[in-house]
Motif scaffolding. Sequence first.
Motif, short mmCIF file in Angstrom:
data_model
loop_
_atom_site.label_atom_id
_atom_site.label_comp_id
_atom_site.label_asym_id
_atom_site.label_seq_id
_atom_site.Cartn_x
_atom_site.Cartn_y
_atom_site.Cartn_z
N PRO A 22 -5.11 -2.25 -0.24
CA PRO A 22 -6.17 -2.84 0.57
C PRO A 22 -7.04 -3.84 -0.17
CG PRO A 22 -6.45 -0.45 0.40
CD PRO A 22 -5.18 -0.81 -0.28
N ALA A 54 -2.93 3.57 -4.57
CA ALA A 54 -3.02 3.15 -3.17
C ALA A 54 -4.13 2.13 -2.91
CB ALA A 54 -3.20 4.36 -2.27
N LEU A 55 -5.27 2.23 -3.54
CA LEU A 55 -6.36 1.29 -3.27
C LEU A 55 -6.06 -0.13 -3.74
CD1 LEU A 55 -9.66 3.30 -3.81
CD2 LEU A 55 -8.97 2.05 -1.77
N GLN A 111 -3.73 -2.66 6.80
CA GLN A 111 -4.01 -1.25 6.56
C GLN A 111 -3.83 -0.41 7.83
OE1 GLN A 111 -4.14 -0.31 3.29
NE2 GLN A 111 -3.61 -2.48 3.28
N TYR A 118 -9.36 2.89 3.66
CA TYR A 118 -8.55 1.74 3.25
C TYR A 118 -8.84 0.54 4.15
CZ TYR A 118 -5.55 4.92 0.51
OH TYR A 118 -5.06 5.83 -0.39
N LEU A 168 -7.76 7.40 4.05
CA LEU A 168 -6.88 6.49 4.78
C LEU A 168 -7.69 5.55 5.66
CD1 LEU A 168 -4.05 8.99 5.75
CD2 LEU A 168 -3.98 7.22 3.98
N CYS A 206 -12.18 -0.82 3.08
CA CYS A 206 -12.03 -1.44 1.76
C CYS A 206 -11.41 -2.83 1.92
CB CYS A 206 -11.18 -0.57 0.86
SG CYS A 206 -10.89 -1.26 -0.78
N CYS A 266 -14.62 3.22 0.74
CA CYS A 266 -13.49 4.14 0.86
C CYS A 266 -13.88 5.54 0.36
CB CYS A 266 -12.29 3.61 0.09
SG CYS A 266 -10.79 4.58 0.33
N SER A 280 1.16 4.04 -2.94
CA SER A 280 0.82 5.43 -2.62
C SER A 280 1.89 6.40 -3.12
CB SER A 280 0.67 5.61 -1.11
OG SER A 280 -0.42 4.88 -0.63
N THR A 340 0.84 -1.20 0.00
CA THR A 340 0.00 0.00 0.00
C THR A 340 0.87 1.25 0.00
OG1 THR A 340 -1.70 -1.23 1.21
CG2 THR A 340 -1.91 1.18 1.16
#
Length: 182
Positions: free
Chosen positions: A49, A45-46, A65, A100, A97, A103, A130, A29, A25
């Motif tokens: 998760p 970033a997604l 996460q 995440y 955040l 998610c 998210c 990011s 992650t």
Amino acid sequence: MTKTSETRIAKTQKLLLTGLFAALTGVCSWINIPLPFTPIPVNLALVGPAMAGLVLGWRYSMLSQVIYILMGAIGIPVFAGFTAGAGHIIGPTGGFLVGYILCAAICGLPSRLKNIPHRILLMICGFAACYICGLIWFMISMESTLLAGFTSCVLPFLPGDALKITLVAILSKYLHRFFYEP
């Protein structure tokens, strides 16, 4: 090998993968593209998760996460653009955040159907959770309207997230097999 030692190895493997998905992650990011009309950058970033949820299940993916967020909060530069600090958690992107964690949990929900369409459905729900967390927090922190928040925090990211969802659904199926099937 005894049942107890097999359980211990499985738990150790899950904990190791938990740390790796927290790191994934962070790496996802770092690669980001700032947009001039919003403080929310485009990044990968997604993927972290969602992939964690599909591979680890809800408990360990949520833990991954939480670890990711804690790393950033204590100053390890894992947030977008190599940044860190607790200010990011309370800033306009903080809701994402926290999102995440949701998610990861949603993508990790147990099911007998772990085929590609089911994985896509889990990720759509996870991404939506998210987005909801991020949008609500953005609207509160920026004193924004729903329309302004939606056009800044959700709309520009939908096409890229559709591509991420498709790729992660396919890749996660193979990763799950690699880690868990003999």
